[in-house]
Design a protein around this motif. Structure first.
Motif, short mmCIF file in Angstrom:
data_model
loop_
_atom_site.label_atom_id
_atom_site.label_comp_id
_atom_site.label_asym_id
_atom_site.label_seq_id
_atom_site.Cartn_x
_atom_site.Cartn_y
_atom_site.Cartn_z
N ALA A 187 -1.28 -1.16 -8.39
CA ALA A 187 -1.18 -0.35 -7.35
C ALA A 187 -2.04 -0.82 -6.18
O ALA A 187 -1.84 -0.87 -5.20
CB ALA A 187 -1.85 1.27 -7.80
N LEU A 188 -3.27 -1.38 -6.65
CA LEU A 188 -4.35 -1.80 -5.60
C LEU A 188 -3.86 -3.18 -4.98
O LEU A 188 -4.52 -3.45 -3.87
CB LEU A 188 -5.73 -2.00 -6.25
N ARG A 189 -2.90 -3.91 -5.55
CA ARG A 189 -2.54 -4.87 -5.19
C ARG A 189 -1.51 -4.85 -3.88
O ARG A 189 -0.84 -5.86 -3.56
CB ARG A 189 -1.88 -5.97 -6.12
N ARG A 190 -1.29 -3.57 -3.72
CA ARG A 190 -0.07 -3.26 -2.62
C ARG A 190 -0.77 -2.60 -1.60
O ARG A 190 -1.74 -1.86 -1.50
CB ARG A 190 0.90 -2.33 -3.60
N THR A 191 0.12 -2.69 -0.51
CA THR A 191 -0.41 -1.86 0.68
C THR A 191 -0.17 -0.42 0.69
O THR A 191 0.51 0.02 -0.46
CB THR A 191 0.56 -2.24 1.88
N PRO A 192 -0.62 0.35 1.33
CA PRO A 192 -0.44 1.83 0.97
C PRO A 192 1.05 2.24 0.84
O PRO A 192 1.58 3.30 0.22
CB PRO A 192 -1.26 2.50 2.35
N ALA A 193 1.90 1.75 1.85
CA ALA A 193 3.27 2.03 1.87
C ALA A 193 4.10 1.72 0.77
O ALA A 193 4.63 2.58 -0.03
CB ALA A 193 3.88 1.42 2.96
N THR A 194 3.80 0.42 0.11
CA THR A 194 4.21 -0.13 -1.04
C THR A 194 3.85 0.68 -2.28
O THR A 194 4.29 0.74 -3.34
CB THR A 194 4.49 -1.51 -0.99
N ARG A 195 2.64 0.98 -2.28
CA ARG A 195 1.83 1.63 -3.31
C ARG A 195 2.45 2.81 -3.69
O ARG A 195 2.61 3.21 -5.05
CB ARG A 195 0.24 1.79 -2.95
N ALA A 196 2.74 3.66 -2.78
CA ALA A 196 3.52 4.99 -3.18
C ALA A 196 4.72 4.82 -3.67
O ALA A 196 4.90 5.52 -4.96
CB ALA A 196 3.90 5.70 -1.74
N ARG A 197 5.58 3.75 -3.45
CA ARG A 197 6.86 3.60 -4.19
C ARG A 197 6.27 3.00 -5.65
O ARG A 197 6.92 3.19 -6.70
CB ARG A 197 7.65 2.47 -3.65
N TRP A 198 5.22 2.16 -5.87
CA TRP A 198 4.56 1.72 -7.27
C TRP A 198 4.54 2.93 -8.15
O TRP A 198 4.87 3.11 -9.08
CB TRP A 198 3.68 0.91 -6.94
N PHE A 199 3.60 3.93 -7.49
CA PHE A 199 3.29 5.06 -8.43
C PHE A 199 4.53 5.81 -8.80
O PHE A 199 4.51 6.29 -9.86
CB PHE A 199 2.42 5.90 -7.45
#
Length: 431
Positions: A187-199
């Protein structure tokens, strides 16, 4: 603006502990949430040992292992197995080897994304010869490349530790960013926008794949709904009856799903502590999502929503901040050389302490988490009552705030900024 995505490999504190334990324990099991970094830790250990990893997440490897268990475990040690729950019989094969050759230290290191006792076939395997380590999400110190030592320092000299720490420069906005980012490496390797999709994908995979593999869930939607409901209760007392009513299923179903969510390391219960101190101490545990970033996503909260000072934003941030802080302390406690018990203390008349840390020798430290910059006198009520009940066993009570100053308020009662958790008392950075 969000934090810069993590773009380097983080050295895990548990790696050093693993190397120490392999010298004395026959089998080490690394457990933790999916995508927390277990495979990375195992690969690094295997490379140091001059070996390789048997990756049971790989279908071809798994099929080959199933038909050749005895041969697989008969190789050079330490045997390194990733995601052993895919072929739980491998633990029985390791046990058979230990029975033949003796319980030699460093025979095997295995990883799993579920607790060992969640798998019926492996519950009795290697009893007494397997040491379990939990890999939690990245700590703030690991992310920043520093060695946290606050729990160690507080045990030795609480008042001196408070005096040593420098003034904080962390702003409320920065705390919000840290809380919403959490500590799961991918999750930390992603930007906030793509982090939401990862979660979202992380939760879906946990519920639809991992839970079904354990064979203990039929109502996937009910379990997903329960996770969302309990995320809204993170940092609060667990009420199973209300959860059942909210999700629309029976209490036994909620209890089963709750155990499953714990077995998958999505939720952690913080038990009530100190029930022998007085009869009016609440016996209910608190529930915490394992990662504050995951909790924020489940609640559809982001830094922009939490930036406001309206009552709703303040309440949401307060609960998430408590989960964040208790998660950081839990990580640090897992690295200590001595066992510590973690719990919360709450009386029927409303006095409470968010986190009680009891060391092996009976020494106790209490922590209160406040999302405000100041700690008014009334906020010390719970810590003061606990101090008076424990007497000399009580080493310190500390209110952690988003403010800048560290100071002593009264006898064994102190205030410290939250970021002291990841600011070394004895400043050293890893080389």
């Amino acid at each position: 603006m969000g934090r810069v995505p993590l773009n380097f490999l983080v050295e895990r504190r548990v790696s050093g502990l693993l190397r120490e334990l392999v010298a004395v324990e026959p089998v080490i099991a690394l457990h933790g949430p999916r995508s927390v970094g277990k495979s990375t830790v195992l690969s690094g250990f295997a490379a140091r040992a001059g070996g390789s990893v048997v990756d049971l997440d790989d279908v071809e490897v798994r099929e080959a292992v199933v038909g050749n268990l005895a041969a697989v475990v008969a190789g050079a040690t330490p045997l390194c197995v990733d995601e052993y729950q895919r072929v739980p019989d491998i633990l029985d094969a390791i046990k058979a080897r230990l029975n033949r050759e003796g319980s030699l230290a460093g025979t095997a290191v295995v990883t799993g994304s579920t607790r060992q006792d969640a798998l019926p076939m492996t519950a009795q395997a290697l009893t007494g010869r397997l040491h379990s380590l939990t890999i939690w999400p990245l700590s703030q110190g690991e992310i920043g490349g520093v060695r946290e030592d606050l729990l160690e320092a507080l045990k030795v000299d609480p008042a001196g530790t408070v005096k040593q720490v420098p003034t904080s420069s962390t702003t409320r906005a920065e705390y919000v960013q840290r809380v919403c980012a959490g500590g799961l490496p991918l999750a930390l390797r992603r930007t906030p926008a793509t982090r939401a999709r990862w979660f979202d994908d992380f939760v879906r995979a946990s519920v639809e794949r991992d839970a079904l593999e354990l064979g203990r869930v039929r109502e996937r939607q009910a379990m997903a709904d329960l996770l969302a409901h309990l995320a809204a209760q993170t940092g609060q007392l667990l009420n199973v009856t209300k959860a059942a009513q909210a999700v629309g299923v029976s209490r036994p179903t909620v209890e089963n799903h709750l155990r499953l969510l714990e077995d998958l390391f999505l939720l952690v219960q913080l038990p009530a502590w100190g029930r022998t101190l007085r009869s009016r101490v609440n016996a209910k545990p608190k529930v915490h999502v394992v990662d504050s970033g995951l909790a924020a996503r489940l609640l559809r909260l982001n830094p922009d929503k939490l930036a406001g000072l309206d009552p709703s934003a303040l309440t949401d941030f307060g609960h998430l901040l408590e989960t964040f802080v208790i998660g950081e302390v839990r990580k640090q406690a897992s690295w200590l050389n001595e066992a510590v018990a973690l719990g919360h203390w709450r009386t029927s008349d409303g006095a409470e302490v968010d986190l009680v840390i009891e060391y092996d020798d009976g020494t106790v430290i209490g922590l209160e988490v406040k999302a405000s910059e100041r700690a008014p006198a009334a906020e010390f009520r719970g810590l003061a009552q606990l101090r008076d009940a424990l007497g000399p066993r009580f080493a310190a009570g500390i209110i952690l705030t988003t403010g800048r100053r560290s100071y002593t308020y009264a006898d064994r009662l102190h205030v410290m900024p939250i970021d002291r958790l990841w600011t070394p008392v004895r400043p050293t950075t890893r080389s």
